[in-house]
Design a protein around this motif. Structure first.
Motif, PDB file in Angstrom:
ATOM      1  N   ALA A 161       0.824  -1.203   0.000  1.00 33.33           N
ATOM      2  CA  ALA A 161       0.000   0.000   0.000  1.00 33.33           C
ATOM      3  C   ALA A 161       0.864   1.261   0.000  1.00 33.33           C
ATOM      4  O   ALA A 161       0.555   2.250  -0.683  1.00 33.33           O
ATOM      5  CB  ALA A 161      -0.926  -0.002   1.216  1.00 33.33           C
ATOM      6  N   TYR A 162       1.965   1.224   0.756  1.00 34.41           N
ATOM      7  CA  TYR A 162       2.875   2.373   0.788  1.00 34.41           C
ATOM      8  C   TYR A 162       3.456   2.644  -0.594  1.00 34.41           C
ATOM      9  O   TYR A 162       3.482   3.793  -1.058  1.00 34.41           O
ATOM     10  CB  TYR A 162       3.997   2.112   1.787  1.00 34.41           C
ATOM     11  CG  TYR A 162       5.101   3.147   1.761  1.00 34.41           C
ATOM     12  CD1 TYR A 162       4.969   4.338   2.458  1.00 34.41           C
ATOM     13  CD2 TYR A 162       6.272   2.924   1.041  1.00 34.41           C
ATOM     14  CE1 TYR A 162       5.974   5.298   2.432  1.00 34.41           C
ATOM     15  CE2 TYR A 162       7.281   3.872   1.007  1.00 34.41           C
ATOM     16  CZ  TYR A 162       7.131   5.056   1.708  1.00 34.41           C
ATOM     17  OH  TYR A 162       8.130   5.998   1.666  1.00 34.41           O
ATOM     18  N   LEU A 163       3.916   1.594  -1.252  1.00 37.99           N
ATOM     19  CA  LEU A 163       4.478   1.767  -2.599  1.00 37.99           C
ATOM     20  C   LEU A 163       3.445   2.304  -3.571  1.00 37.99           C
ATOM     21  O   LEU A 163       3.720   3.225  -4.353  1.00 37.99           O
ATOM     22  CB  LEU A 163       5.033   0.427  -3.101  1.00 37.99           C
ATOM     23  CG  LEU A 163       6.415   0.023  -2.588  1.00 37.99           C
ATOM     24  CD1 LEU A 163       6.706  -1.422  -2.944  1.00 37.99           C
ATOM     25  CD2 LEU A 163       7.492   0.938  -3.178  1.00 37.99           C
ATOM     26  N   GLY A 164       2.241   1.723  -3.538  1.00 34.10           N
ATOM     27  CA  GLY A 164       1.202   2.188  -4.449  1.00 34.10           C
ATOM     28  C   GLY A 164       0.852   3.644  -4.219  1.00 34.10           C
ATOM     29  O   GLY A 164       0.702   4.425  -5.182  1.00 34.10           O
ATOM     30  N   MET A 165       0.730   4.033  -2.958  1.00 30.19           N
ATOM     31  CA  MET A 165       0.386   5.417  -2.633  1.00 30.19           C
ATOM     32  C   MET A 165       1.495   6.381  -3.039  1.00 30.19           C
ATOM     33  O   MET A 165       1.243   7.443  -3.630  1.00 30.19           O
ATOM     34  CB  MET A 165       0.112   5.526  -1.139  1.00 30.19           C
ATOM     35  CG  MET A 165      -0.311   6.907  -0.681  1.00 30.19           C
ATOM     36  SD  MET A 165      -0.549   6.974   1.114  1.00 30.19           S
ATOM     37  CE  MET A 165       1.151   6.721   1.675  1.00 30.19           C
ATOM     38  N   ALA A 168       1.762   6.711  -6.820  1.00 25.56           N
ATOM     39  CA  ALA A 168       0.666   7.571  -7.291  1.00 25.56           C
ATOM     40  C   ALA A 168       0.972   9.037  -6.972  1.00 25.56           C
ATOM     41  O   ALA A 168       0.626   9.938  -7.748  1.00 25.56           O
ATOM     42  CB  ALA A 168      -0.643   7.140  -6.638  1.00 25.56           C
ATOM     43  N   TYR A 169       1.635   9.259  -5.849  1.00 24.16           N
ATOM     44  CA  TYR A 169       2.045  10.611  -5.487  1.00 24.16           C
ATOM     45  C   TYR A 169       3.045  11.161  -6.503  1.00 24.16           C
ATOM     46  O   TYR A 169       2.945  12.316  -6.935  1.00 24.16           O
ATOM     47  CB  TYR A 169       2.662  10.588  -4.089  1.00 24.16           C
ATOM     48  CG  TYR A 169       3.230  11.908  -3.622  1.00 24.16           C
ATOM     49  CD1 TYR A 169       2.413  12.873  -3.050  1.00 24.16           C
ATOM     50  CD2 TYR A 169       4.603  12.174  -3.730  1.00 24.16           C
ATOM     51  CE1 TYR A 169       2.943  14.082  -2.611  1.00 24.16           C
ATOM     52  CE2 TYR A 169       5.134  13.369  -3.296  1.00 24.16           C
ATOM     53  CZ  TYR A 169       4.303  14.319  -2.732  1.00 24.16           C
ATOM     54  OH  TYR A 169       4.832  15.514  -2.310  1.00 24.16           O
ATOM     55  N   CYS A 170       4.012  10.328  -6.891  1.00 27.52           N
ATOM     56  CA  CYS A 170       5.010  10.763  -7.871  1.00 27.52           C
ATOM     57  C   CYS A 170       4.369  11.120  -9.217  1.00 27.52           C
ATOM     58  O   CYS A 170       4.787  12.068  -9.888  1.00 27.52           O
ATOM     59  CB  CYS A 170       6.062   9.673  -8.081  1.00 27.52           C
ATOM     60  SG  CYS A 170       7.069   9.323  -6.636  1.00 27.52           S
ATOM     61  N   VAL A 171       3.351  10.346  -9.597  1.00 30.60           N
ATOM     62  CA  VAL A 171       2.735  10.527 -10.913  1.00 30.60           C
ATOM     63  C   VAL A 171       1.766  11.705 -10.925  1.00 30.60           C
ATOM     64  O   VAL A 171       1.803  12.554 -11.812  1.00 30.60           O
ATOM     65  CB  VAL A 171       2.016   9.239 -11.348  1.00 30.60           C
ATOM     66  CG1 VAL A 171       1.238   9.461 -12.642  1.00 30.60           C
ATOM     67  CG2 VAL A 171       3.020   8.115 -11.511  1.00 30.60           C
ATOM     68  N   VAL A 178      -3.901  19.739  -0.836  1.00 27.58           N
ATOM     69  CA  VAL A 178      -4.262  19.072   0.415  1.00 27.58           C
ATOM     70  C   VAL A 178      -3.947  17.576   0.347  1.00 27.58           C
ATOM     71  O   VAL A 178      -3.393  17.011   1.290  1.00 27.58           O
ATOM     72  CB  VAL A 178      -5.749  19.290   0.786  1.00 27.58           C
ATOM     73  CG1 VAL A 178      -6.076  18.601   2.101  1.00 27.58           C
ATOM     74  CG2 VAL A 178      -6.063  20.778   0.891  1.00 27.58           C
ATOM     75  N   VAL A 179      -4.278  16.926  -0.776  1.00 32.26           N
ATOM     76  CA  VAL A 179      -4.005  15.499  -0.907  1.00 32.26           C
ATOM     77  C   VAL A 179      -2.515  15.233  -0.781  1.00 32.26           C
ATOM     78  O   VAL A 179      -2.102  14.216  -0.206  1.00 32.26           O
ATOM     79  CB  VAL A 179      -4.549  14.954  -2.243  1.00 32.26           C
ATOM     80  CG1 VAL A 179      -4.148  13.506  -2.458  1.00 32.26           C
ATOM     81  CG2 VAL A 179      -6.068  15.083  -2.280  1.00 32.26           C
ATOM     82  N   ASP A 180      -1.689  16.130  -1.299  1.00 29.95           N
ATOM     83  CA  ASP A 180      -0.240  15.920  -1.196  1.00 29.95           C
ATOM     84  C   ASP A 180       0.208  15.922   0.262  1.00 29.95           C
ATOM     85  O   ASP A 180       1.055  15.120   0.663  1.00 29.95           O
ATOM     86  CB  ASP A 180       0.505  16.986  -2.000  1.00 29.95           C
ATOM     87  CG  ASP A 180       0.460  18.359  -1.345  1.00 29.95           C
ATOM     88  OD1 ASP A 180      -0.657  18.803  -1.027  1.00 29.95           O
ATOM     89  OD2 ASP A 180       1.526  18.981  -1.157  1.00 29.95           O
ATOM     90  N   LEU A 181      -0.386  16.784   1.089  1.00 31.39           N
ATOM     91  CA  LEU A 181      -0.055  16.795   2.508  1.00 31.39           C
ATOM     92  C   LEU A 181      -0.483  15.496   3.184  1.00 31.39           C
ATOM     93  O   LEU A 181       0.248  14.934   4.007  1.00 31.39           O
ATOM     94  CB  LEU A 181      -0.743  17.979   3.206  1.00 31.39           C
ATOM     95  CG  LEU A 181      -0.314  19.388   2.777  1.00 31.39           C
ATOM     96  CD1 LEU A 181      -1.178  20.417   3.495  1.00 31.39           C
ATOM     97  CD2 LEU A 181       1.152  19.629   3.057  1.00 31.39           C
ATOM     98  N   VAL A 183      -0.897  12.509   1.812  1.00 37.12           N
ATOM     99  CA  VAL A 183      -0.105  11.362   1.363  1.00 37.12           C
ATOM    100  C   VAL A 183       1.234  11.309   2.091  1.00 37.12           C
ATOM    101  O   VAL A 183       1.650  10.251   2.585  1.00 37.12           O
ATOM    102  CB  VAL A 183       0.107  11.413  -0.158  1.00 37.12           C
ATOM    103  CG1 VAL A 183       1.122  10.360  -0.599  1.00 37.12           C
ATOM    104  CG2 VAL A 183      -1.202  11.199  -0.895  1.00 37.12           C
ATOM    105  N   VAL A 184       1.923  12.445   2.172  1.00 34.73           N
ATOM    106  CA  VAL A 184       3.219  12.463   2.854  1.00 34.73           C
ATOM    107  C   VAL A 184       3.049  12.141   4.340  1.00 34.73           C
ATOM    108  O   VAL A 184       3.828  11.391   4.929  1.00 34.73           O
ATOM    109  CB  VAL A 184       3.911  13.827   2.667  1.00 34.73           C
ATOM    110  CG1 VAL A 184       5.242  13.858   3.411  1.00 34.73           C
ATOM    111  CG2 VAL A 184       4.139  14.103   1.180  1.00 34.73           C
ATOM    112  N   THR A 185       1.998  12.698   4.954  1.00 39.37           N
ATOM    113  CA  THR A 185       1.724  12.413   6.367  1.00 39.37           C
ATOM    114  C   THR A 185       1.436  10.932   6.580  1.00 39.37           C
ATOM    115  O   THR A 185       1.917  10.311   7.544  1.00 39.37           O
ATOM    116  CB  THR A 185       0.533  13.249   6.855  1.00 39.37           C
ATOM    117  OG1 THR A 185       0.843  14.639   6.722  1.00 39.37           O
ATOM    118  CG2 THR A 185       0.207  12.950   8.303  1.00 39.37           C
TER     119      THR A 185
END
Length: 337
Positions: A161-165, A168-171, A178-181, A183-185
């Motif tokens: 799940a971490y890799l997939g998330m 997806a963040y990189c792409v 807000v979603v970027d915050l 995901v990193v959190t």
């Protein structure tokens, strides 16, 4: 009729003589990192060294969060637990390295135009883009597979799940407000959860609240600092920062800091019906160190200098000492001494 002196190299003899006097007749040296200032850097070094640098060894300290849940439960100091946590640390580090490699390969062109990211091995040409993709993809496949074989199914699922998330963040997700915050959190929170999942330790609500909002505090403080430093230089750093306002990011890190402190205090004041026989109420006293640490970190956030969390913590002596004091009191509370 004589030809006009060329404009390049200085048309005025006085300026040319002054330049020659200052440099001793030598040509100016190229910019550090190879190449000329403003041009693409030229990195020298081995391919293996470049891959290691791309894996961000300085960021590996974040993966030490895998010991958070076992430490909170008092199950850290046993040989089987330490062996399992070392394995989980290595697997999470491999997953994070895979994400860094793929991210740098995707952003190679953009990084070459960045004042500091241009020196990254992939952007500088030390690591070819196809090699970065290949090594990152290999790690992304092998790490969850090794977790499924060597650890529990829950750990393998969390790493997947971490890799997939993160991929997806990189792409795309890093471009969504807000979603970027979030995901990193969530990446920090997953690091803190995986150790408990590996040892079968139930994760308390206070642990999840304090860890989650503590991570959001540091992430939003970093974004706020980046936004402050890039004010008036749109496009110099991540483009999404131009869509955030500093007022909004300040609100986020202040809110997150408050909730993290509240969650920790509620944990510290909750006895849970278990009598303690320690000399001092270390559990309650640890609130003082925790709050001081948050307040000290907030100083850097308010100044706009809260960059990488590990650099802030390790670079400030007072904050490091407060951290040591908190670890000592927290450990005494868990050990019930």
């Amino acid at each position: 009729m004589t030809e006009a002196a060329p404009l390049t190299g200085g048309a005025r003899p006085a300026e040319a003589a002054l330049l020659e006097q200052r440099t001793g007749g030598r040509r100016p040296t190229p910019a550090r990192g190879g190449g000329t200032a403003g041009g693409p850097p030229r990195r020298t070094g081995t391919l293996l060294g470049g891959l290691l640098r791309t894996a961000r060894p300085k960021q590996w300290v974040k993966n030490s969060l895998v010991v958070a849940a076992p430490a909170a439960a008092g199950r850290l100091f046993s040989w089987p637990a330490l062996t399992e946590l070392a394995l989980v640390f290595a697997l999470f580090t491999a997953c994070a390295a895979a994400v860094y490699l793929i991210n740098d390969a995707r952003d190679a062109d953009a990084d070459r135009a960045h004042p500091t990211k241009r020196c990254r091995p992939v952007a500088a040409g030390q690591v070819p883009v196809p090699v970065a993709y290949a090594v990152g993809g290999t790690l992304a496949v092998l790490a969850p597979a090794a977790a499924a074989w060597l650890t529990t199914p829950a750990v393998a699922a969390l790493l997947t799940a971490y890799l997939g998330m993160q991929l997806a963040y990189c792409v795309s997700l890093k471009h969504v407000l807000v979603v970027d915050l979030v995901v990193v959190t969530t990446g920090f929170l997953m690091r803190a959860m995986v150790g408990g999942l590996a040892l079968g330790i139930p994760l308390s609500r206070w642990f999840l609240i304090t860890t989650g909002f503590g991570a959001l505090f540091m992430v939003s403080a970093k974004r706020y600092s980046e936004a402050v430093q890039m004010a008036g230089a749109a496009g110099a750093t991540r483009a999404l920062l131009t869509e955030y306002t500093t007022g909004y990011l300040r609100f986020v890190w202040q809110l997150a800091a408050g909730v993290a402190v509240l969650g920790y205090c509620l944990w510290a004041l909750e006895e849970g019906g278990v009598p303690h026989t320690s000399v001092l109420p270390w559990r309650q006293l640890s609130m003082v160190a925790f709050i001081l640490a948050v307040l000290r970190y907030a100083v850097f956030a308010d100044r706009g200098t809260a960059g990488e969390p590990e650099e802030v913590v390790l670079g400030d002596r007072a904050l490091a000492l407060i951290g040591v004091a908190w670890v000592a009191m927290y450990g005494l509370a868990v050990a019930n001494w």
